[in-house]
Design a protein around this motif. Structure first.
Motif, PDB file in Angstrom:
ATOM      1  N   HIS A  33       4.036   1.420  -9.831  1.00 18.69           N
ATOM      2  CA  HIS A  33       5.317   2.114  -9.963  1.00 18.69           C
ATOM      3  C   HIS A  33       6.293   1.561  -8.933  1.00 18.69           C
ATOM      4  N   ALA A  34       7.330   0.912  -9.412  1.00 21.01           N
ATOM      5  CA  ALA A  34       8.269   0.211  -8.529  1.00 21.01           C
ATOM      6  C   ALA A  34       8.868   1.130  -7.483  1.00 21.01           C
ATOM      7  N   GLU A  35       9.242   2.339  -7.891  1.00 20.20           N
ATOM      8  CA  GLU A  35       9.898   3.231  -6.928  1.00 20.20           C
ATOM      9  C   GLU A  35       8.934   3.677  -5.833  1.00 20.20           C
ATOM     10  N   VAL A  36       7.663   3.864  -6.196  1.00 19.09           N
ATOM     11  CA  VAL A  36       6.664   4.246  -5.196  1.00 19.09           C
ATOM     12  C   VAL A  36       6.378   3.064  -4.275  1.00 19.09           C
ATOM     13  N   THR A  37       6.267   1.880  -4.856  1.00 15.75           N
ATOM     14  CA  THR A  37       6.046   0.678  -4.053  1.00 15.75           C
ATOM     15  C   THR A  37       7.164   0.499  -3.041  1.00 15.75           C
ATOM     16  N   GLU A  38       8.372   0.707  -3.465  1.00 15.92           N
ATOM     17  CA  GLU A  38       9.527   0.557  -2.566  1.00 15.92           C
ATOM     18  C   GLU A  38       9.452   1.525  -1.400  1.00 15.92           C
ATOM     19  N   MET A  39       8.964   2.731  -1.651  1.00 18.36           N
ATOM     20  CA  MET A  39       8.827   3.719  -0.576  1.00 18.36           C
ATOM     21  C   MET A  39       7.789   3.264   0.446  1.00 18.36           C
ATOM     22  N   PHE A  40       6.694   2.705  -0.048  1.00 22.09           N
ATOM     23  CA  PHE A  40       5.671   2.210   0.865  1.00 22.09           C
ATOM     24  C   PHE A  40       6.156   0.985   1.628  1.00 22.09           C
ATOM     25  N   GLU A  41       6.847   0.097   0.940  1.00 20.00           N
ATOM     26  CA  GLU A  41       7.358  -1.103   1.594  1.00 20.00           C
ATOM     27  C   GLU A  41       8.336  -0.745   2.716  1.00 20.00           C
ATOM     28  N   ALA A  42       9.097   0.314   2.515  1.00 15.64           N
ATOM     29  CA  ALA A  42      10.058   0.737   3.536  1.00 15.64           C
ATOM     30  C   ALA A  42       9.366   1.203   4.818  1.00 15.64           C
ATOM     31  N   ALA A  43       8.097   1.628   4.689  1.00 15.78           N
ATOM     32  CA  ALA A  43       7.344   2.087   5.854  1.00 15.78           C
ATOM     33  C   ALA A  43       6.623   0.959   6.576  1.00 15.78           C
ATOM     34  N   VAL A  44       6.683  -0.255   6.007  1.00 17.25           N
ATOM     35  CA  VAL A  44       6.030  -1.418   6.613  1.00 17.25           C
ATOM     36  C   VAL A  44       7.072  -2.236   7.371  1.00 17.25           C
ATOM     37  N   PRO A  45       6.864  -2.524   8.651  1.00 21.19           N
ATOM     38  CA  PRO A  45       7.850  -3.296   9.405  1.00 21.19           C
ATOM     39  C   PRO A  45       8.228  -4.622   8.750  1.00 21.19           C
ATOM     40  N   MET A  46       7.282  -5.278   8.063  1.00 22.49           N
ATOM     41  CA  MET A  46       7.597  -6.529   7.377  1.00 22.49           C
ATOM     42  C   MET A  46       8.229  -6.285   6.009  1.00 22.49           C
ATOM     43  N   ARG A  47       8.363  -5.005   5.638  1.00 17.23           N
ATOM     44  CA  ARG A  47       9.079  -4.584   4.424  1.00 17.23           C
ATOM     45  C   ARG A  47       8.461  -5.119   3.127  1.00 17.23           C
ATOM     46  N   ARG A  48       7.134  -5.259   3.102  1.00 15.13           N
ATOM     47  CA  ARG A  48       6.459  -5.650   1.869  1.00 15.13           C
ATOM     48  C   ARG A  48       4.984  -5.312   1.981  1.00 15.13           C
ATOM     49  N   LEU A  49       4.303  -5.296   0.825  1.00 18.01           N
ATOM     50  CA  LEU A  49       2.862  -5.123   0.803  1.00 18.01           C
ATOM     51  C   LEU A  49       2.180  -6.463   1.058  1.00 18.01           C
ATOM     52  N   GLY A  50       0.889  -6.414   1.306  1.00 16.04           N
ATOM     53  CA  GLY A  50       0.141  -7.646   1.513  1.00 16.04           C
ATOM     54  C   GLY A  50       0.039  -8.448   0.233  1.00 16.04           C
ATOM     55  N   ARG A  51      -0.148  -9.749   0.377  1.00 18.45           N
ATOM     56  CA  ARG A  51      -0.245 -10.656  -0.764  1.00 18.45           C
ATOM     57  C   ARG A  51      -1.623 -11.296  -0.825  1.00 18.45           C
ATOM     58  N   THR A  52      -1.995 -11.735  -2.021  1.00 17.90           N
ATOM     59  CA  THR A  52      -3.261 -12.419  -2.215  1.00 17.90           C
ATOM     60  C   THR A  52      -3.379 -13.598  -1.242  1.00 17.90           C
ATOM     61  N   GLY A  53      -4.482 -13.647  -0.548  1.00 19.44           N
ATOM     62  CA  GLY A  53      -4.712 -14.742   0.387  1.00 19.44           C
ATOM     63  C   GLY A  53      -4.390 -14.409   1.825  1.00 19.44           C
ATOM     64  N   GLU A  54      -3.688 -13.303   2.071  1.00 20.66           N
ATOM     65  CA  GLU A  54      -3.269 -13.014   3.441  1.00 20.66           C
ATOM     66  C   GLU A  54      -4.372 -12.372   4.288  1.00 20.66           C
ATOM     67  N   LEU A  55      -5.534 -12.165   3.695  1.00 22.43           N
ATOM     68  CA  LEU A  55      -6.703 -11.741   4.466  1.00 22.43           C
ATOM     69  C   LEU A  55      -7.714 -12.878   4.636  1.00 22.43           C
ATOM     70  N   ASP A  56      -7.452 -14.009   3.991  1.00 26.57           N
ATOM     71  CA  ASP A  56      -8.423 -15.111   3.998  1.00 26.57           C
ATOM     72  C   ASP A  56      -8.794 -15.550   5.409  1.00 26.57           C
ATOM     73  N   GLY A  57      -7.792 -15.763   6.237  1.00 25.19           N
ATOM     74  CA  GLY A  57      -8.050 -16.251   7.591  1.00 25.19           C
ATOM     75  C   GLY A  57      -8.822 -15.252   8.423  1.00 25.19           C
ATOM     76  N   ALA A  58      -8.486 -13.971   8.276  1.00 20.17           N
ATOM     77  CA  ALA A  58      -9.183 -12.936   9.029  1.00 20.17           C
ATOM     78  C   ALA A  58     -10.640 -12.839   8.611  1.00 20.17           C
ATOM     79  N   VAL A  59     -10.883 -12.897   7.307  1.00 18.93           N
ATOM     80  CA  VAL A  59     -12.258 -12.846   6.804  1.00 18.93           C
ATOM     81  C   VAL A  59     -13.042 -14.067   7.278  1.00 18.93           C
ATOM     82  N   ALA A  60     -12.449 -15.234   7.159  1.00 14.91           N
ATOM     83  CA  ALA A  60     -13.118 -16.467   7.587  1.00 14.91           C
ATOM     84  C   ALA A  60     -13.489 -16.399   9.068  1.00 14.91           C
TER      85      ALA A  60
END
Length: 255
Positions: free
Chosen positions: A205-232
């Protein structure tokens, strides 16, 4: 420096890596990372057919049907890995569930189910791996916790999930302390909000996503691959002097 390879310690060639909750979401990506690093994946989840599809895309992996919430399931999973490969080098306790409901409306049984899967089962898995890891003098245990262990969000009421993930962070610290002398490292990965099967109620739901993104300092949700380095880092010898720690990857939510 001639011949120096700073990435060599990230390799998992020949190492046996057990991953729970590997049939969907972050677990699929974790399995792909391990495979790409040369590890032998023992991939576990309830939905065996989905695991089989994933294994068909990987070089060195097998699928094991496993419901971590069942008594003895975690112990049987580790025993299977030992029978098949003779050792267990890494376990990633990734299986989890959530119940997004106000606490006043959450049943005690529902609360207990989340805690059983998200906190008790990871302990059972770690405890099962302790014996063989101690015998071989090495091992890495990765608990997949959450930024919810550091910060609650009014937009997402989930008392059971927050309690379980907070407890998992404490368990990581305690096991890291107790087992360090045996060469066993225990660390936690704490993701923020990533689009997965578990988070479809938010990301669909775009409107819900936008509300969550507003609470993130980087203003977006995580993306595929952005945990790869941490897991490795956590599953490999690249973190050989790291234990009892939590690695947060959340776009700044827990700052």
């Amino acid at each position: 420096m001639s011949g120096f390879d700073p990435l060599a310690s990230f390799r998992l060639d020949g190492k046996v890596v057990v991953i729970t909750g590997a049939s969907s979401g972050l677990g699929v990506r974790f399995a792909q990372v391990v495979d790409g690093l040369g590890g032998i994946g023992v991939l576990a989840a309830r939905r065996k057919e989905r695991l089989d599809d994933l294994v068909g895309t990987l070089e060195h992996a097998e699928a094991v049907a496993c419901d971590v919430g069942e008594a003895g399931a975690n112990e049987a999973l580790v025993e299977h890995a030992l029978d098949r490969h003779g050792r267990v080098d890494v376990v990633v306790a990734n299986a989890g569930i959530a119940n997004a409901v106000p606490a006043a409306k959450e049943s005690v049984d529902g609360y207990r189910e989340v805690v059983d899967i998200d906190l008790v089962a990871p302990f059972a898995l770690a405890r099962a791996a302790y014996g063989p890891m101690r015998a071989q003098g090495s091992g890495s245990i990765v608990m997949v916790a959450s930024v919810a262990g550091f910060r609650s969000m009014e937009l997402l009421p989930q008392a059971s999930y927050v309690a379980a993930k907070t407890g998992l962070i404490g368990l990581t610290r305690e096991l890291g302390l107790q087992w360090a002398r045996h060469g066993i490292r225990v660390n936690a990965l704490c993701p923020g909000m990533f689009p997965t099967e578990m988070t479809t109620g938010v990301t669909d739901h775009a409107e819900v996503t936008e509300m969550f993104e507003a609470a993130v300092p980087m203003r977006r949700l995580g993306r595929t691959g952005e945990l790869d380095g941490a897991v490795a880092l956590l599953v490999s010898d690249a973190s050989s002097y790291m234990t009892g720690q939590t690695l947060v990857v959340d776009g700044g939510v827990a700052c």
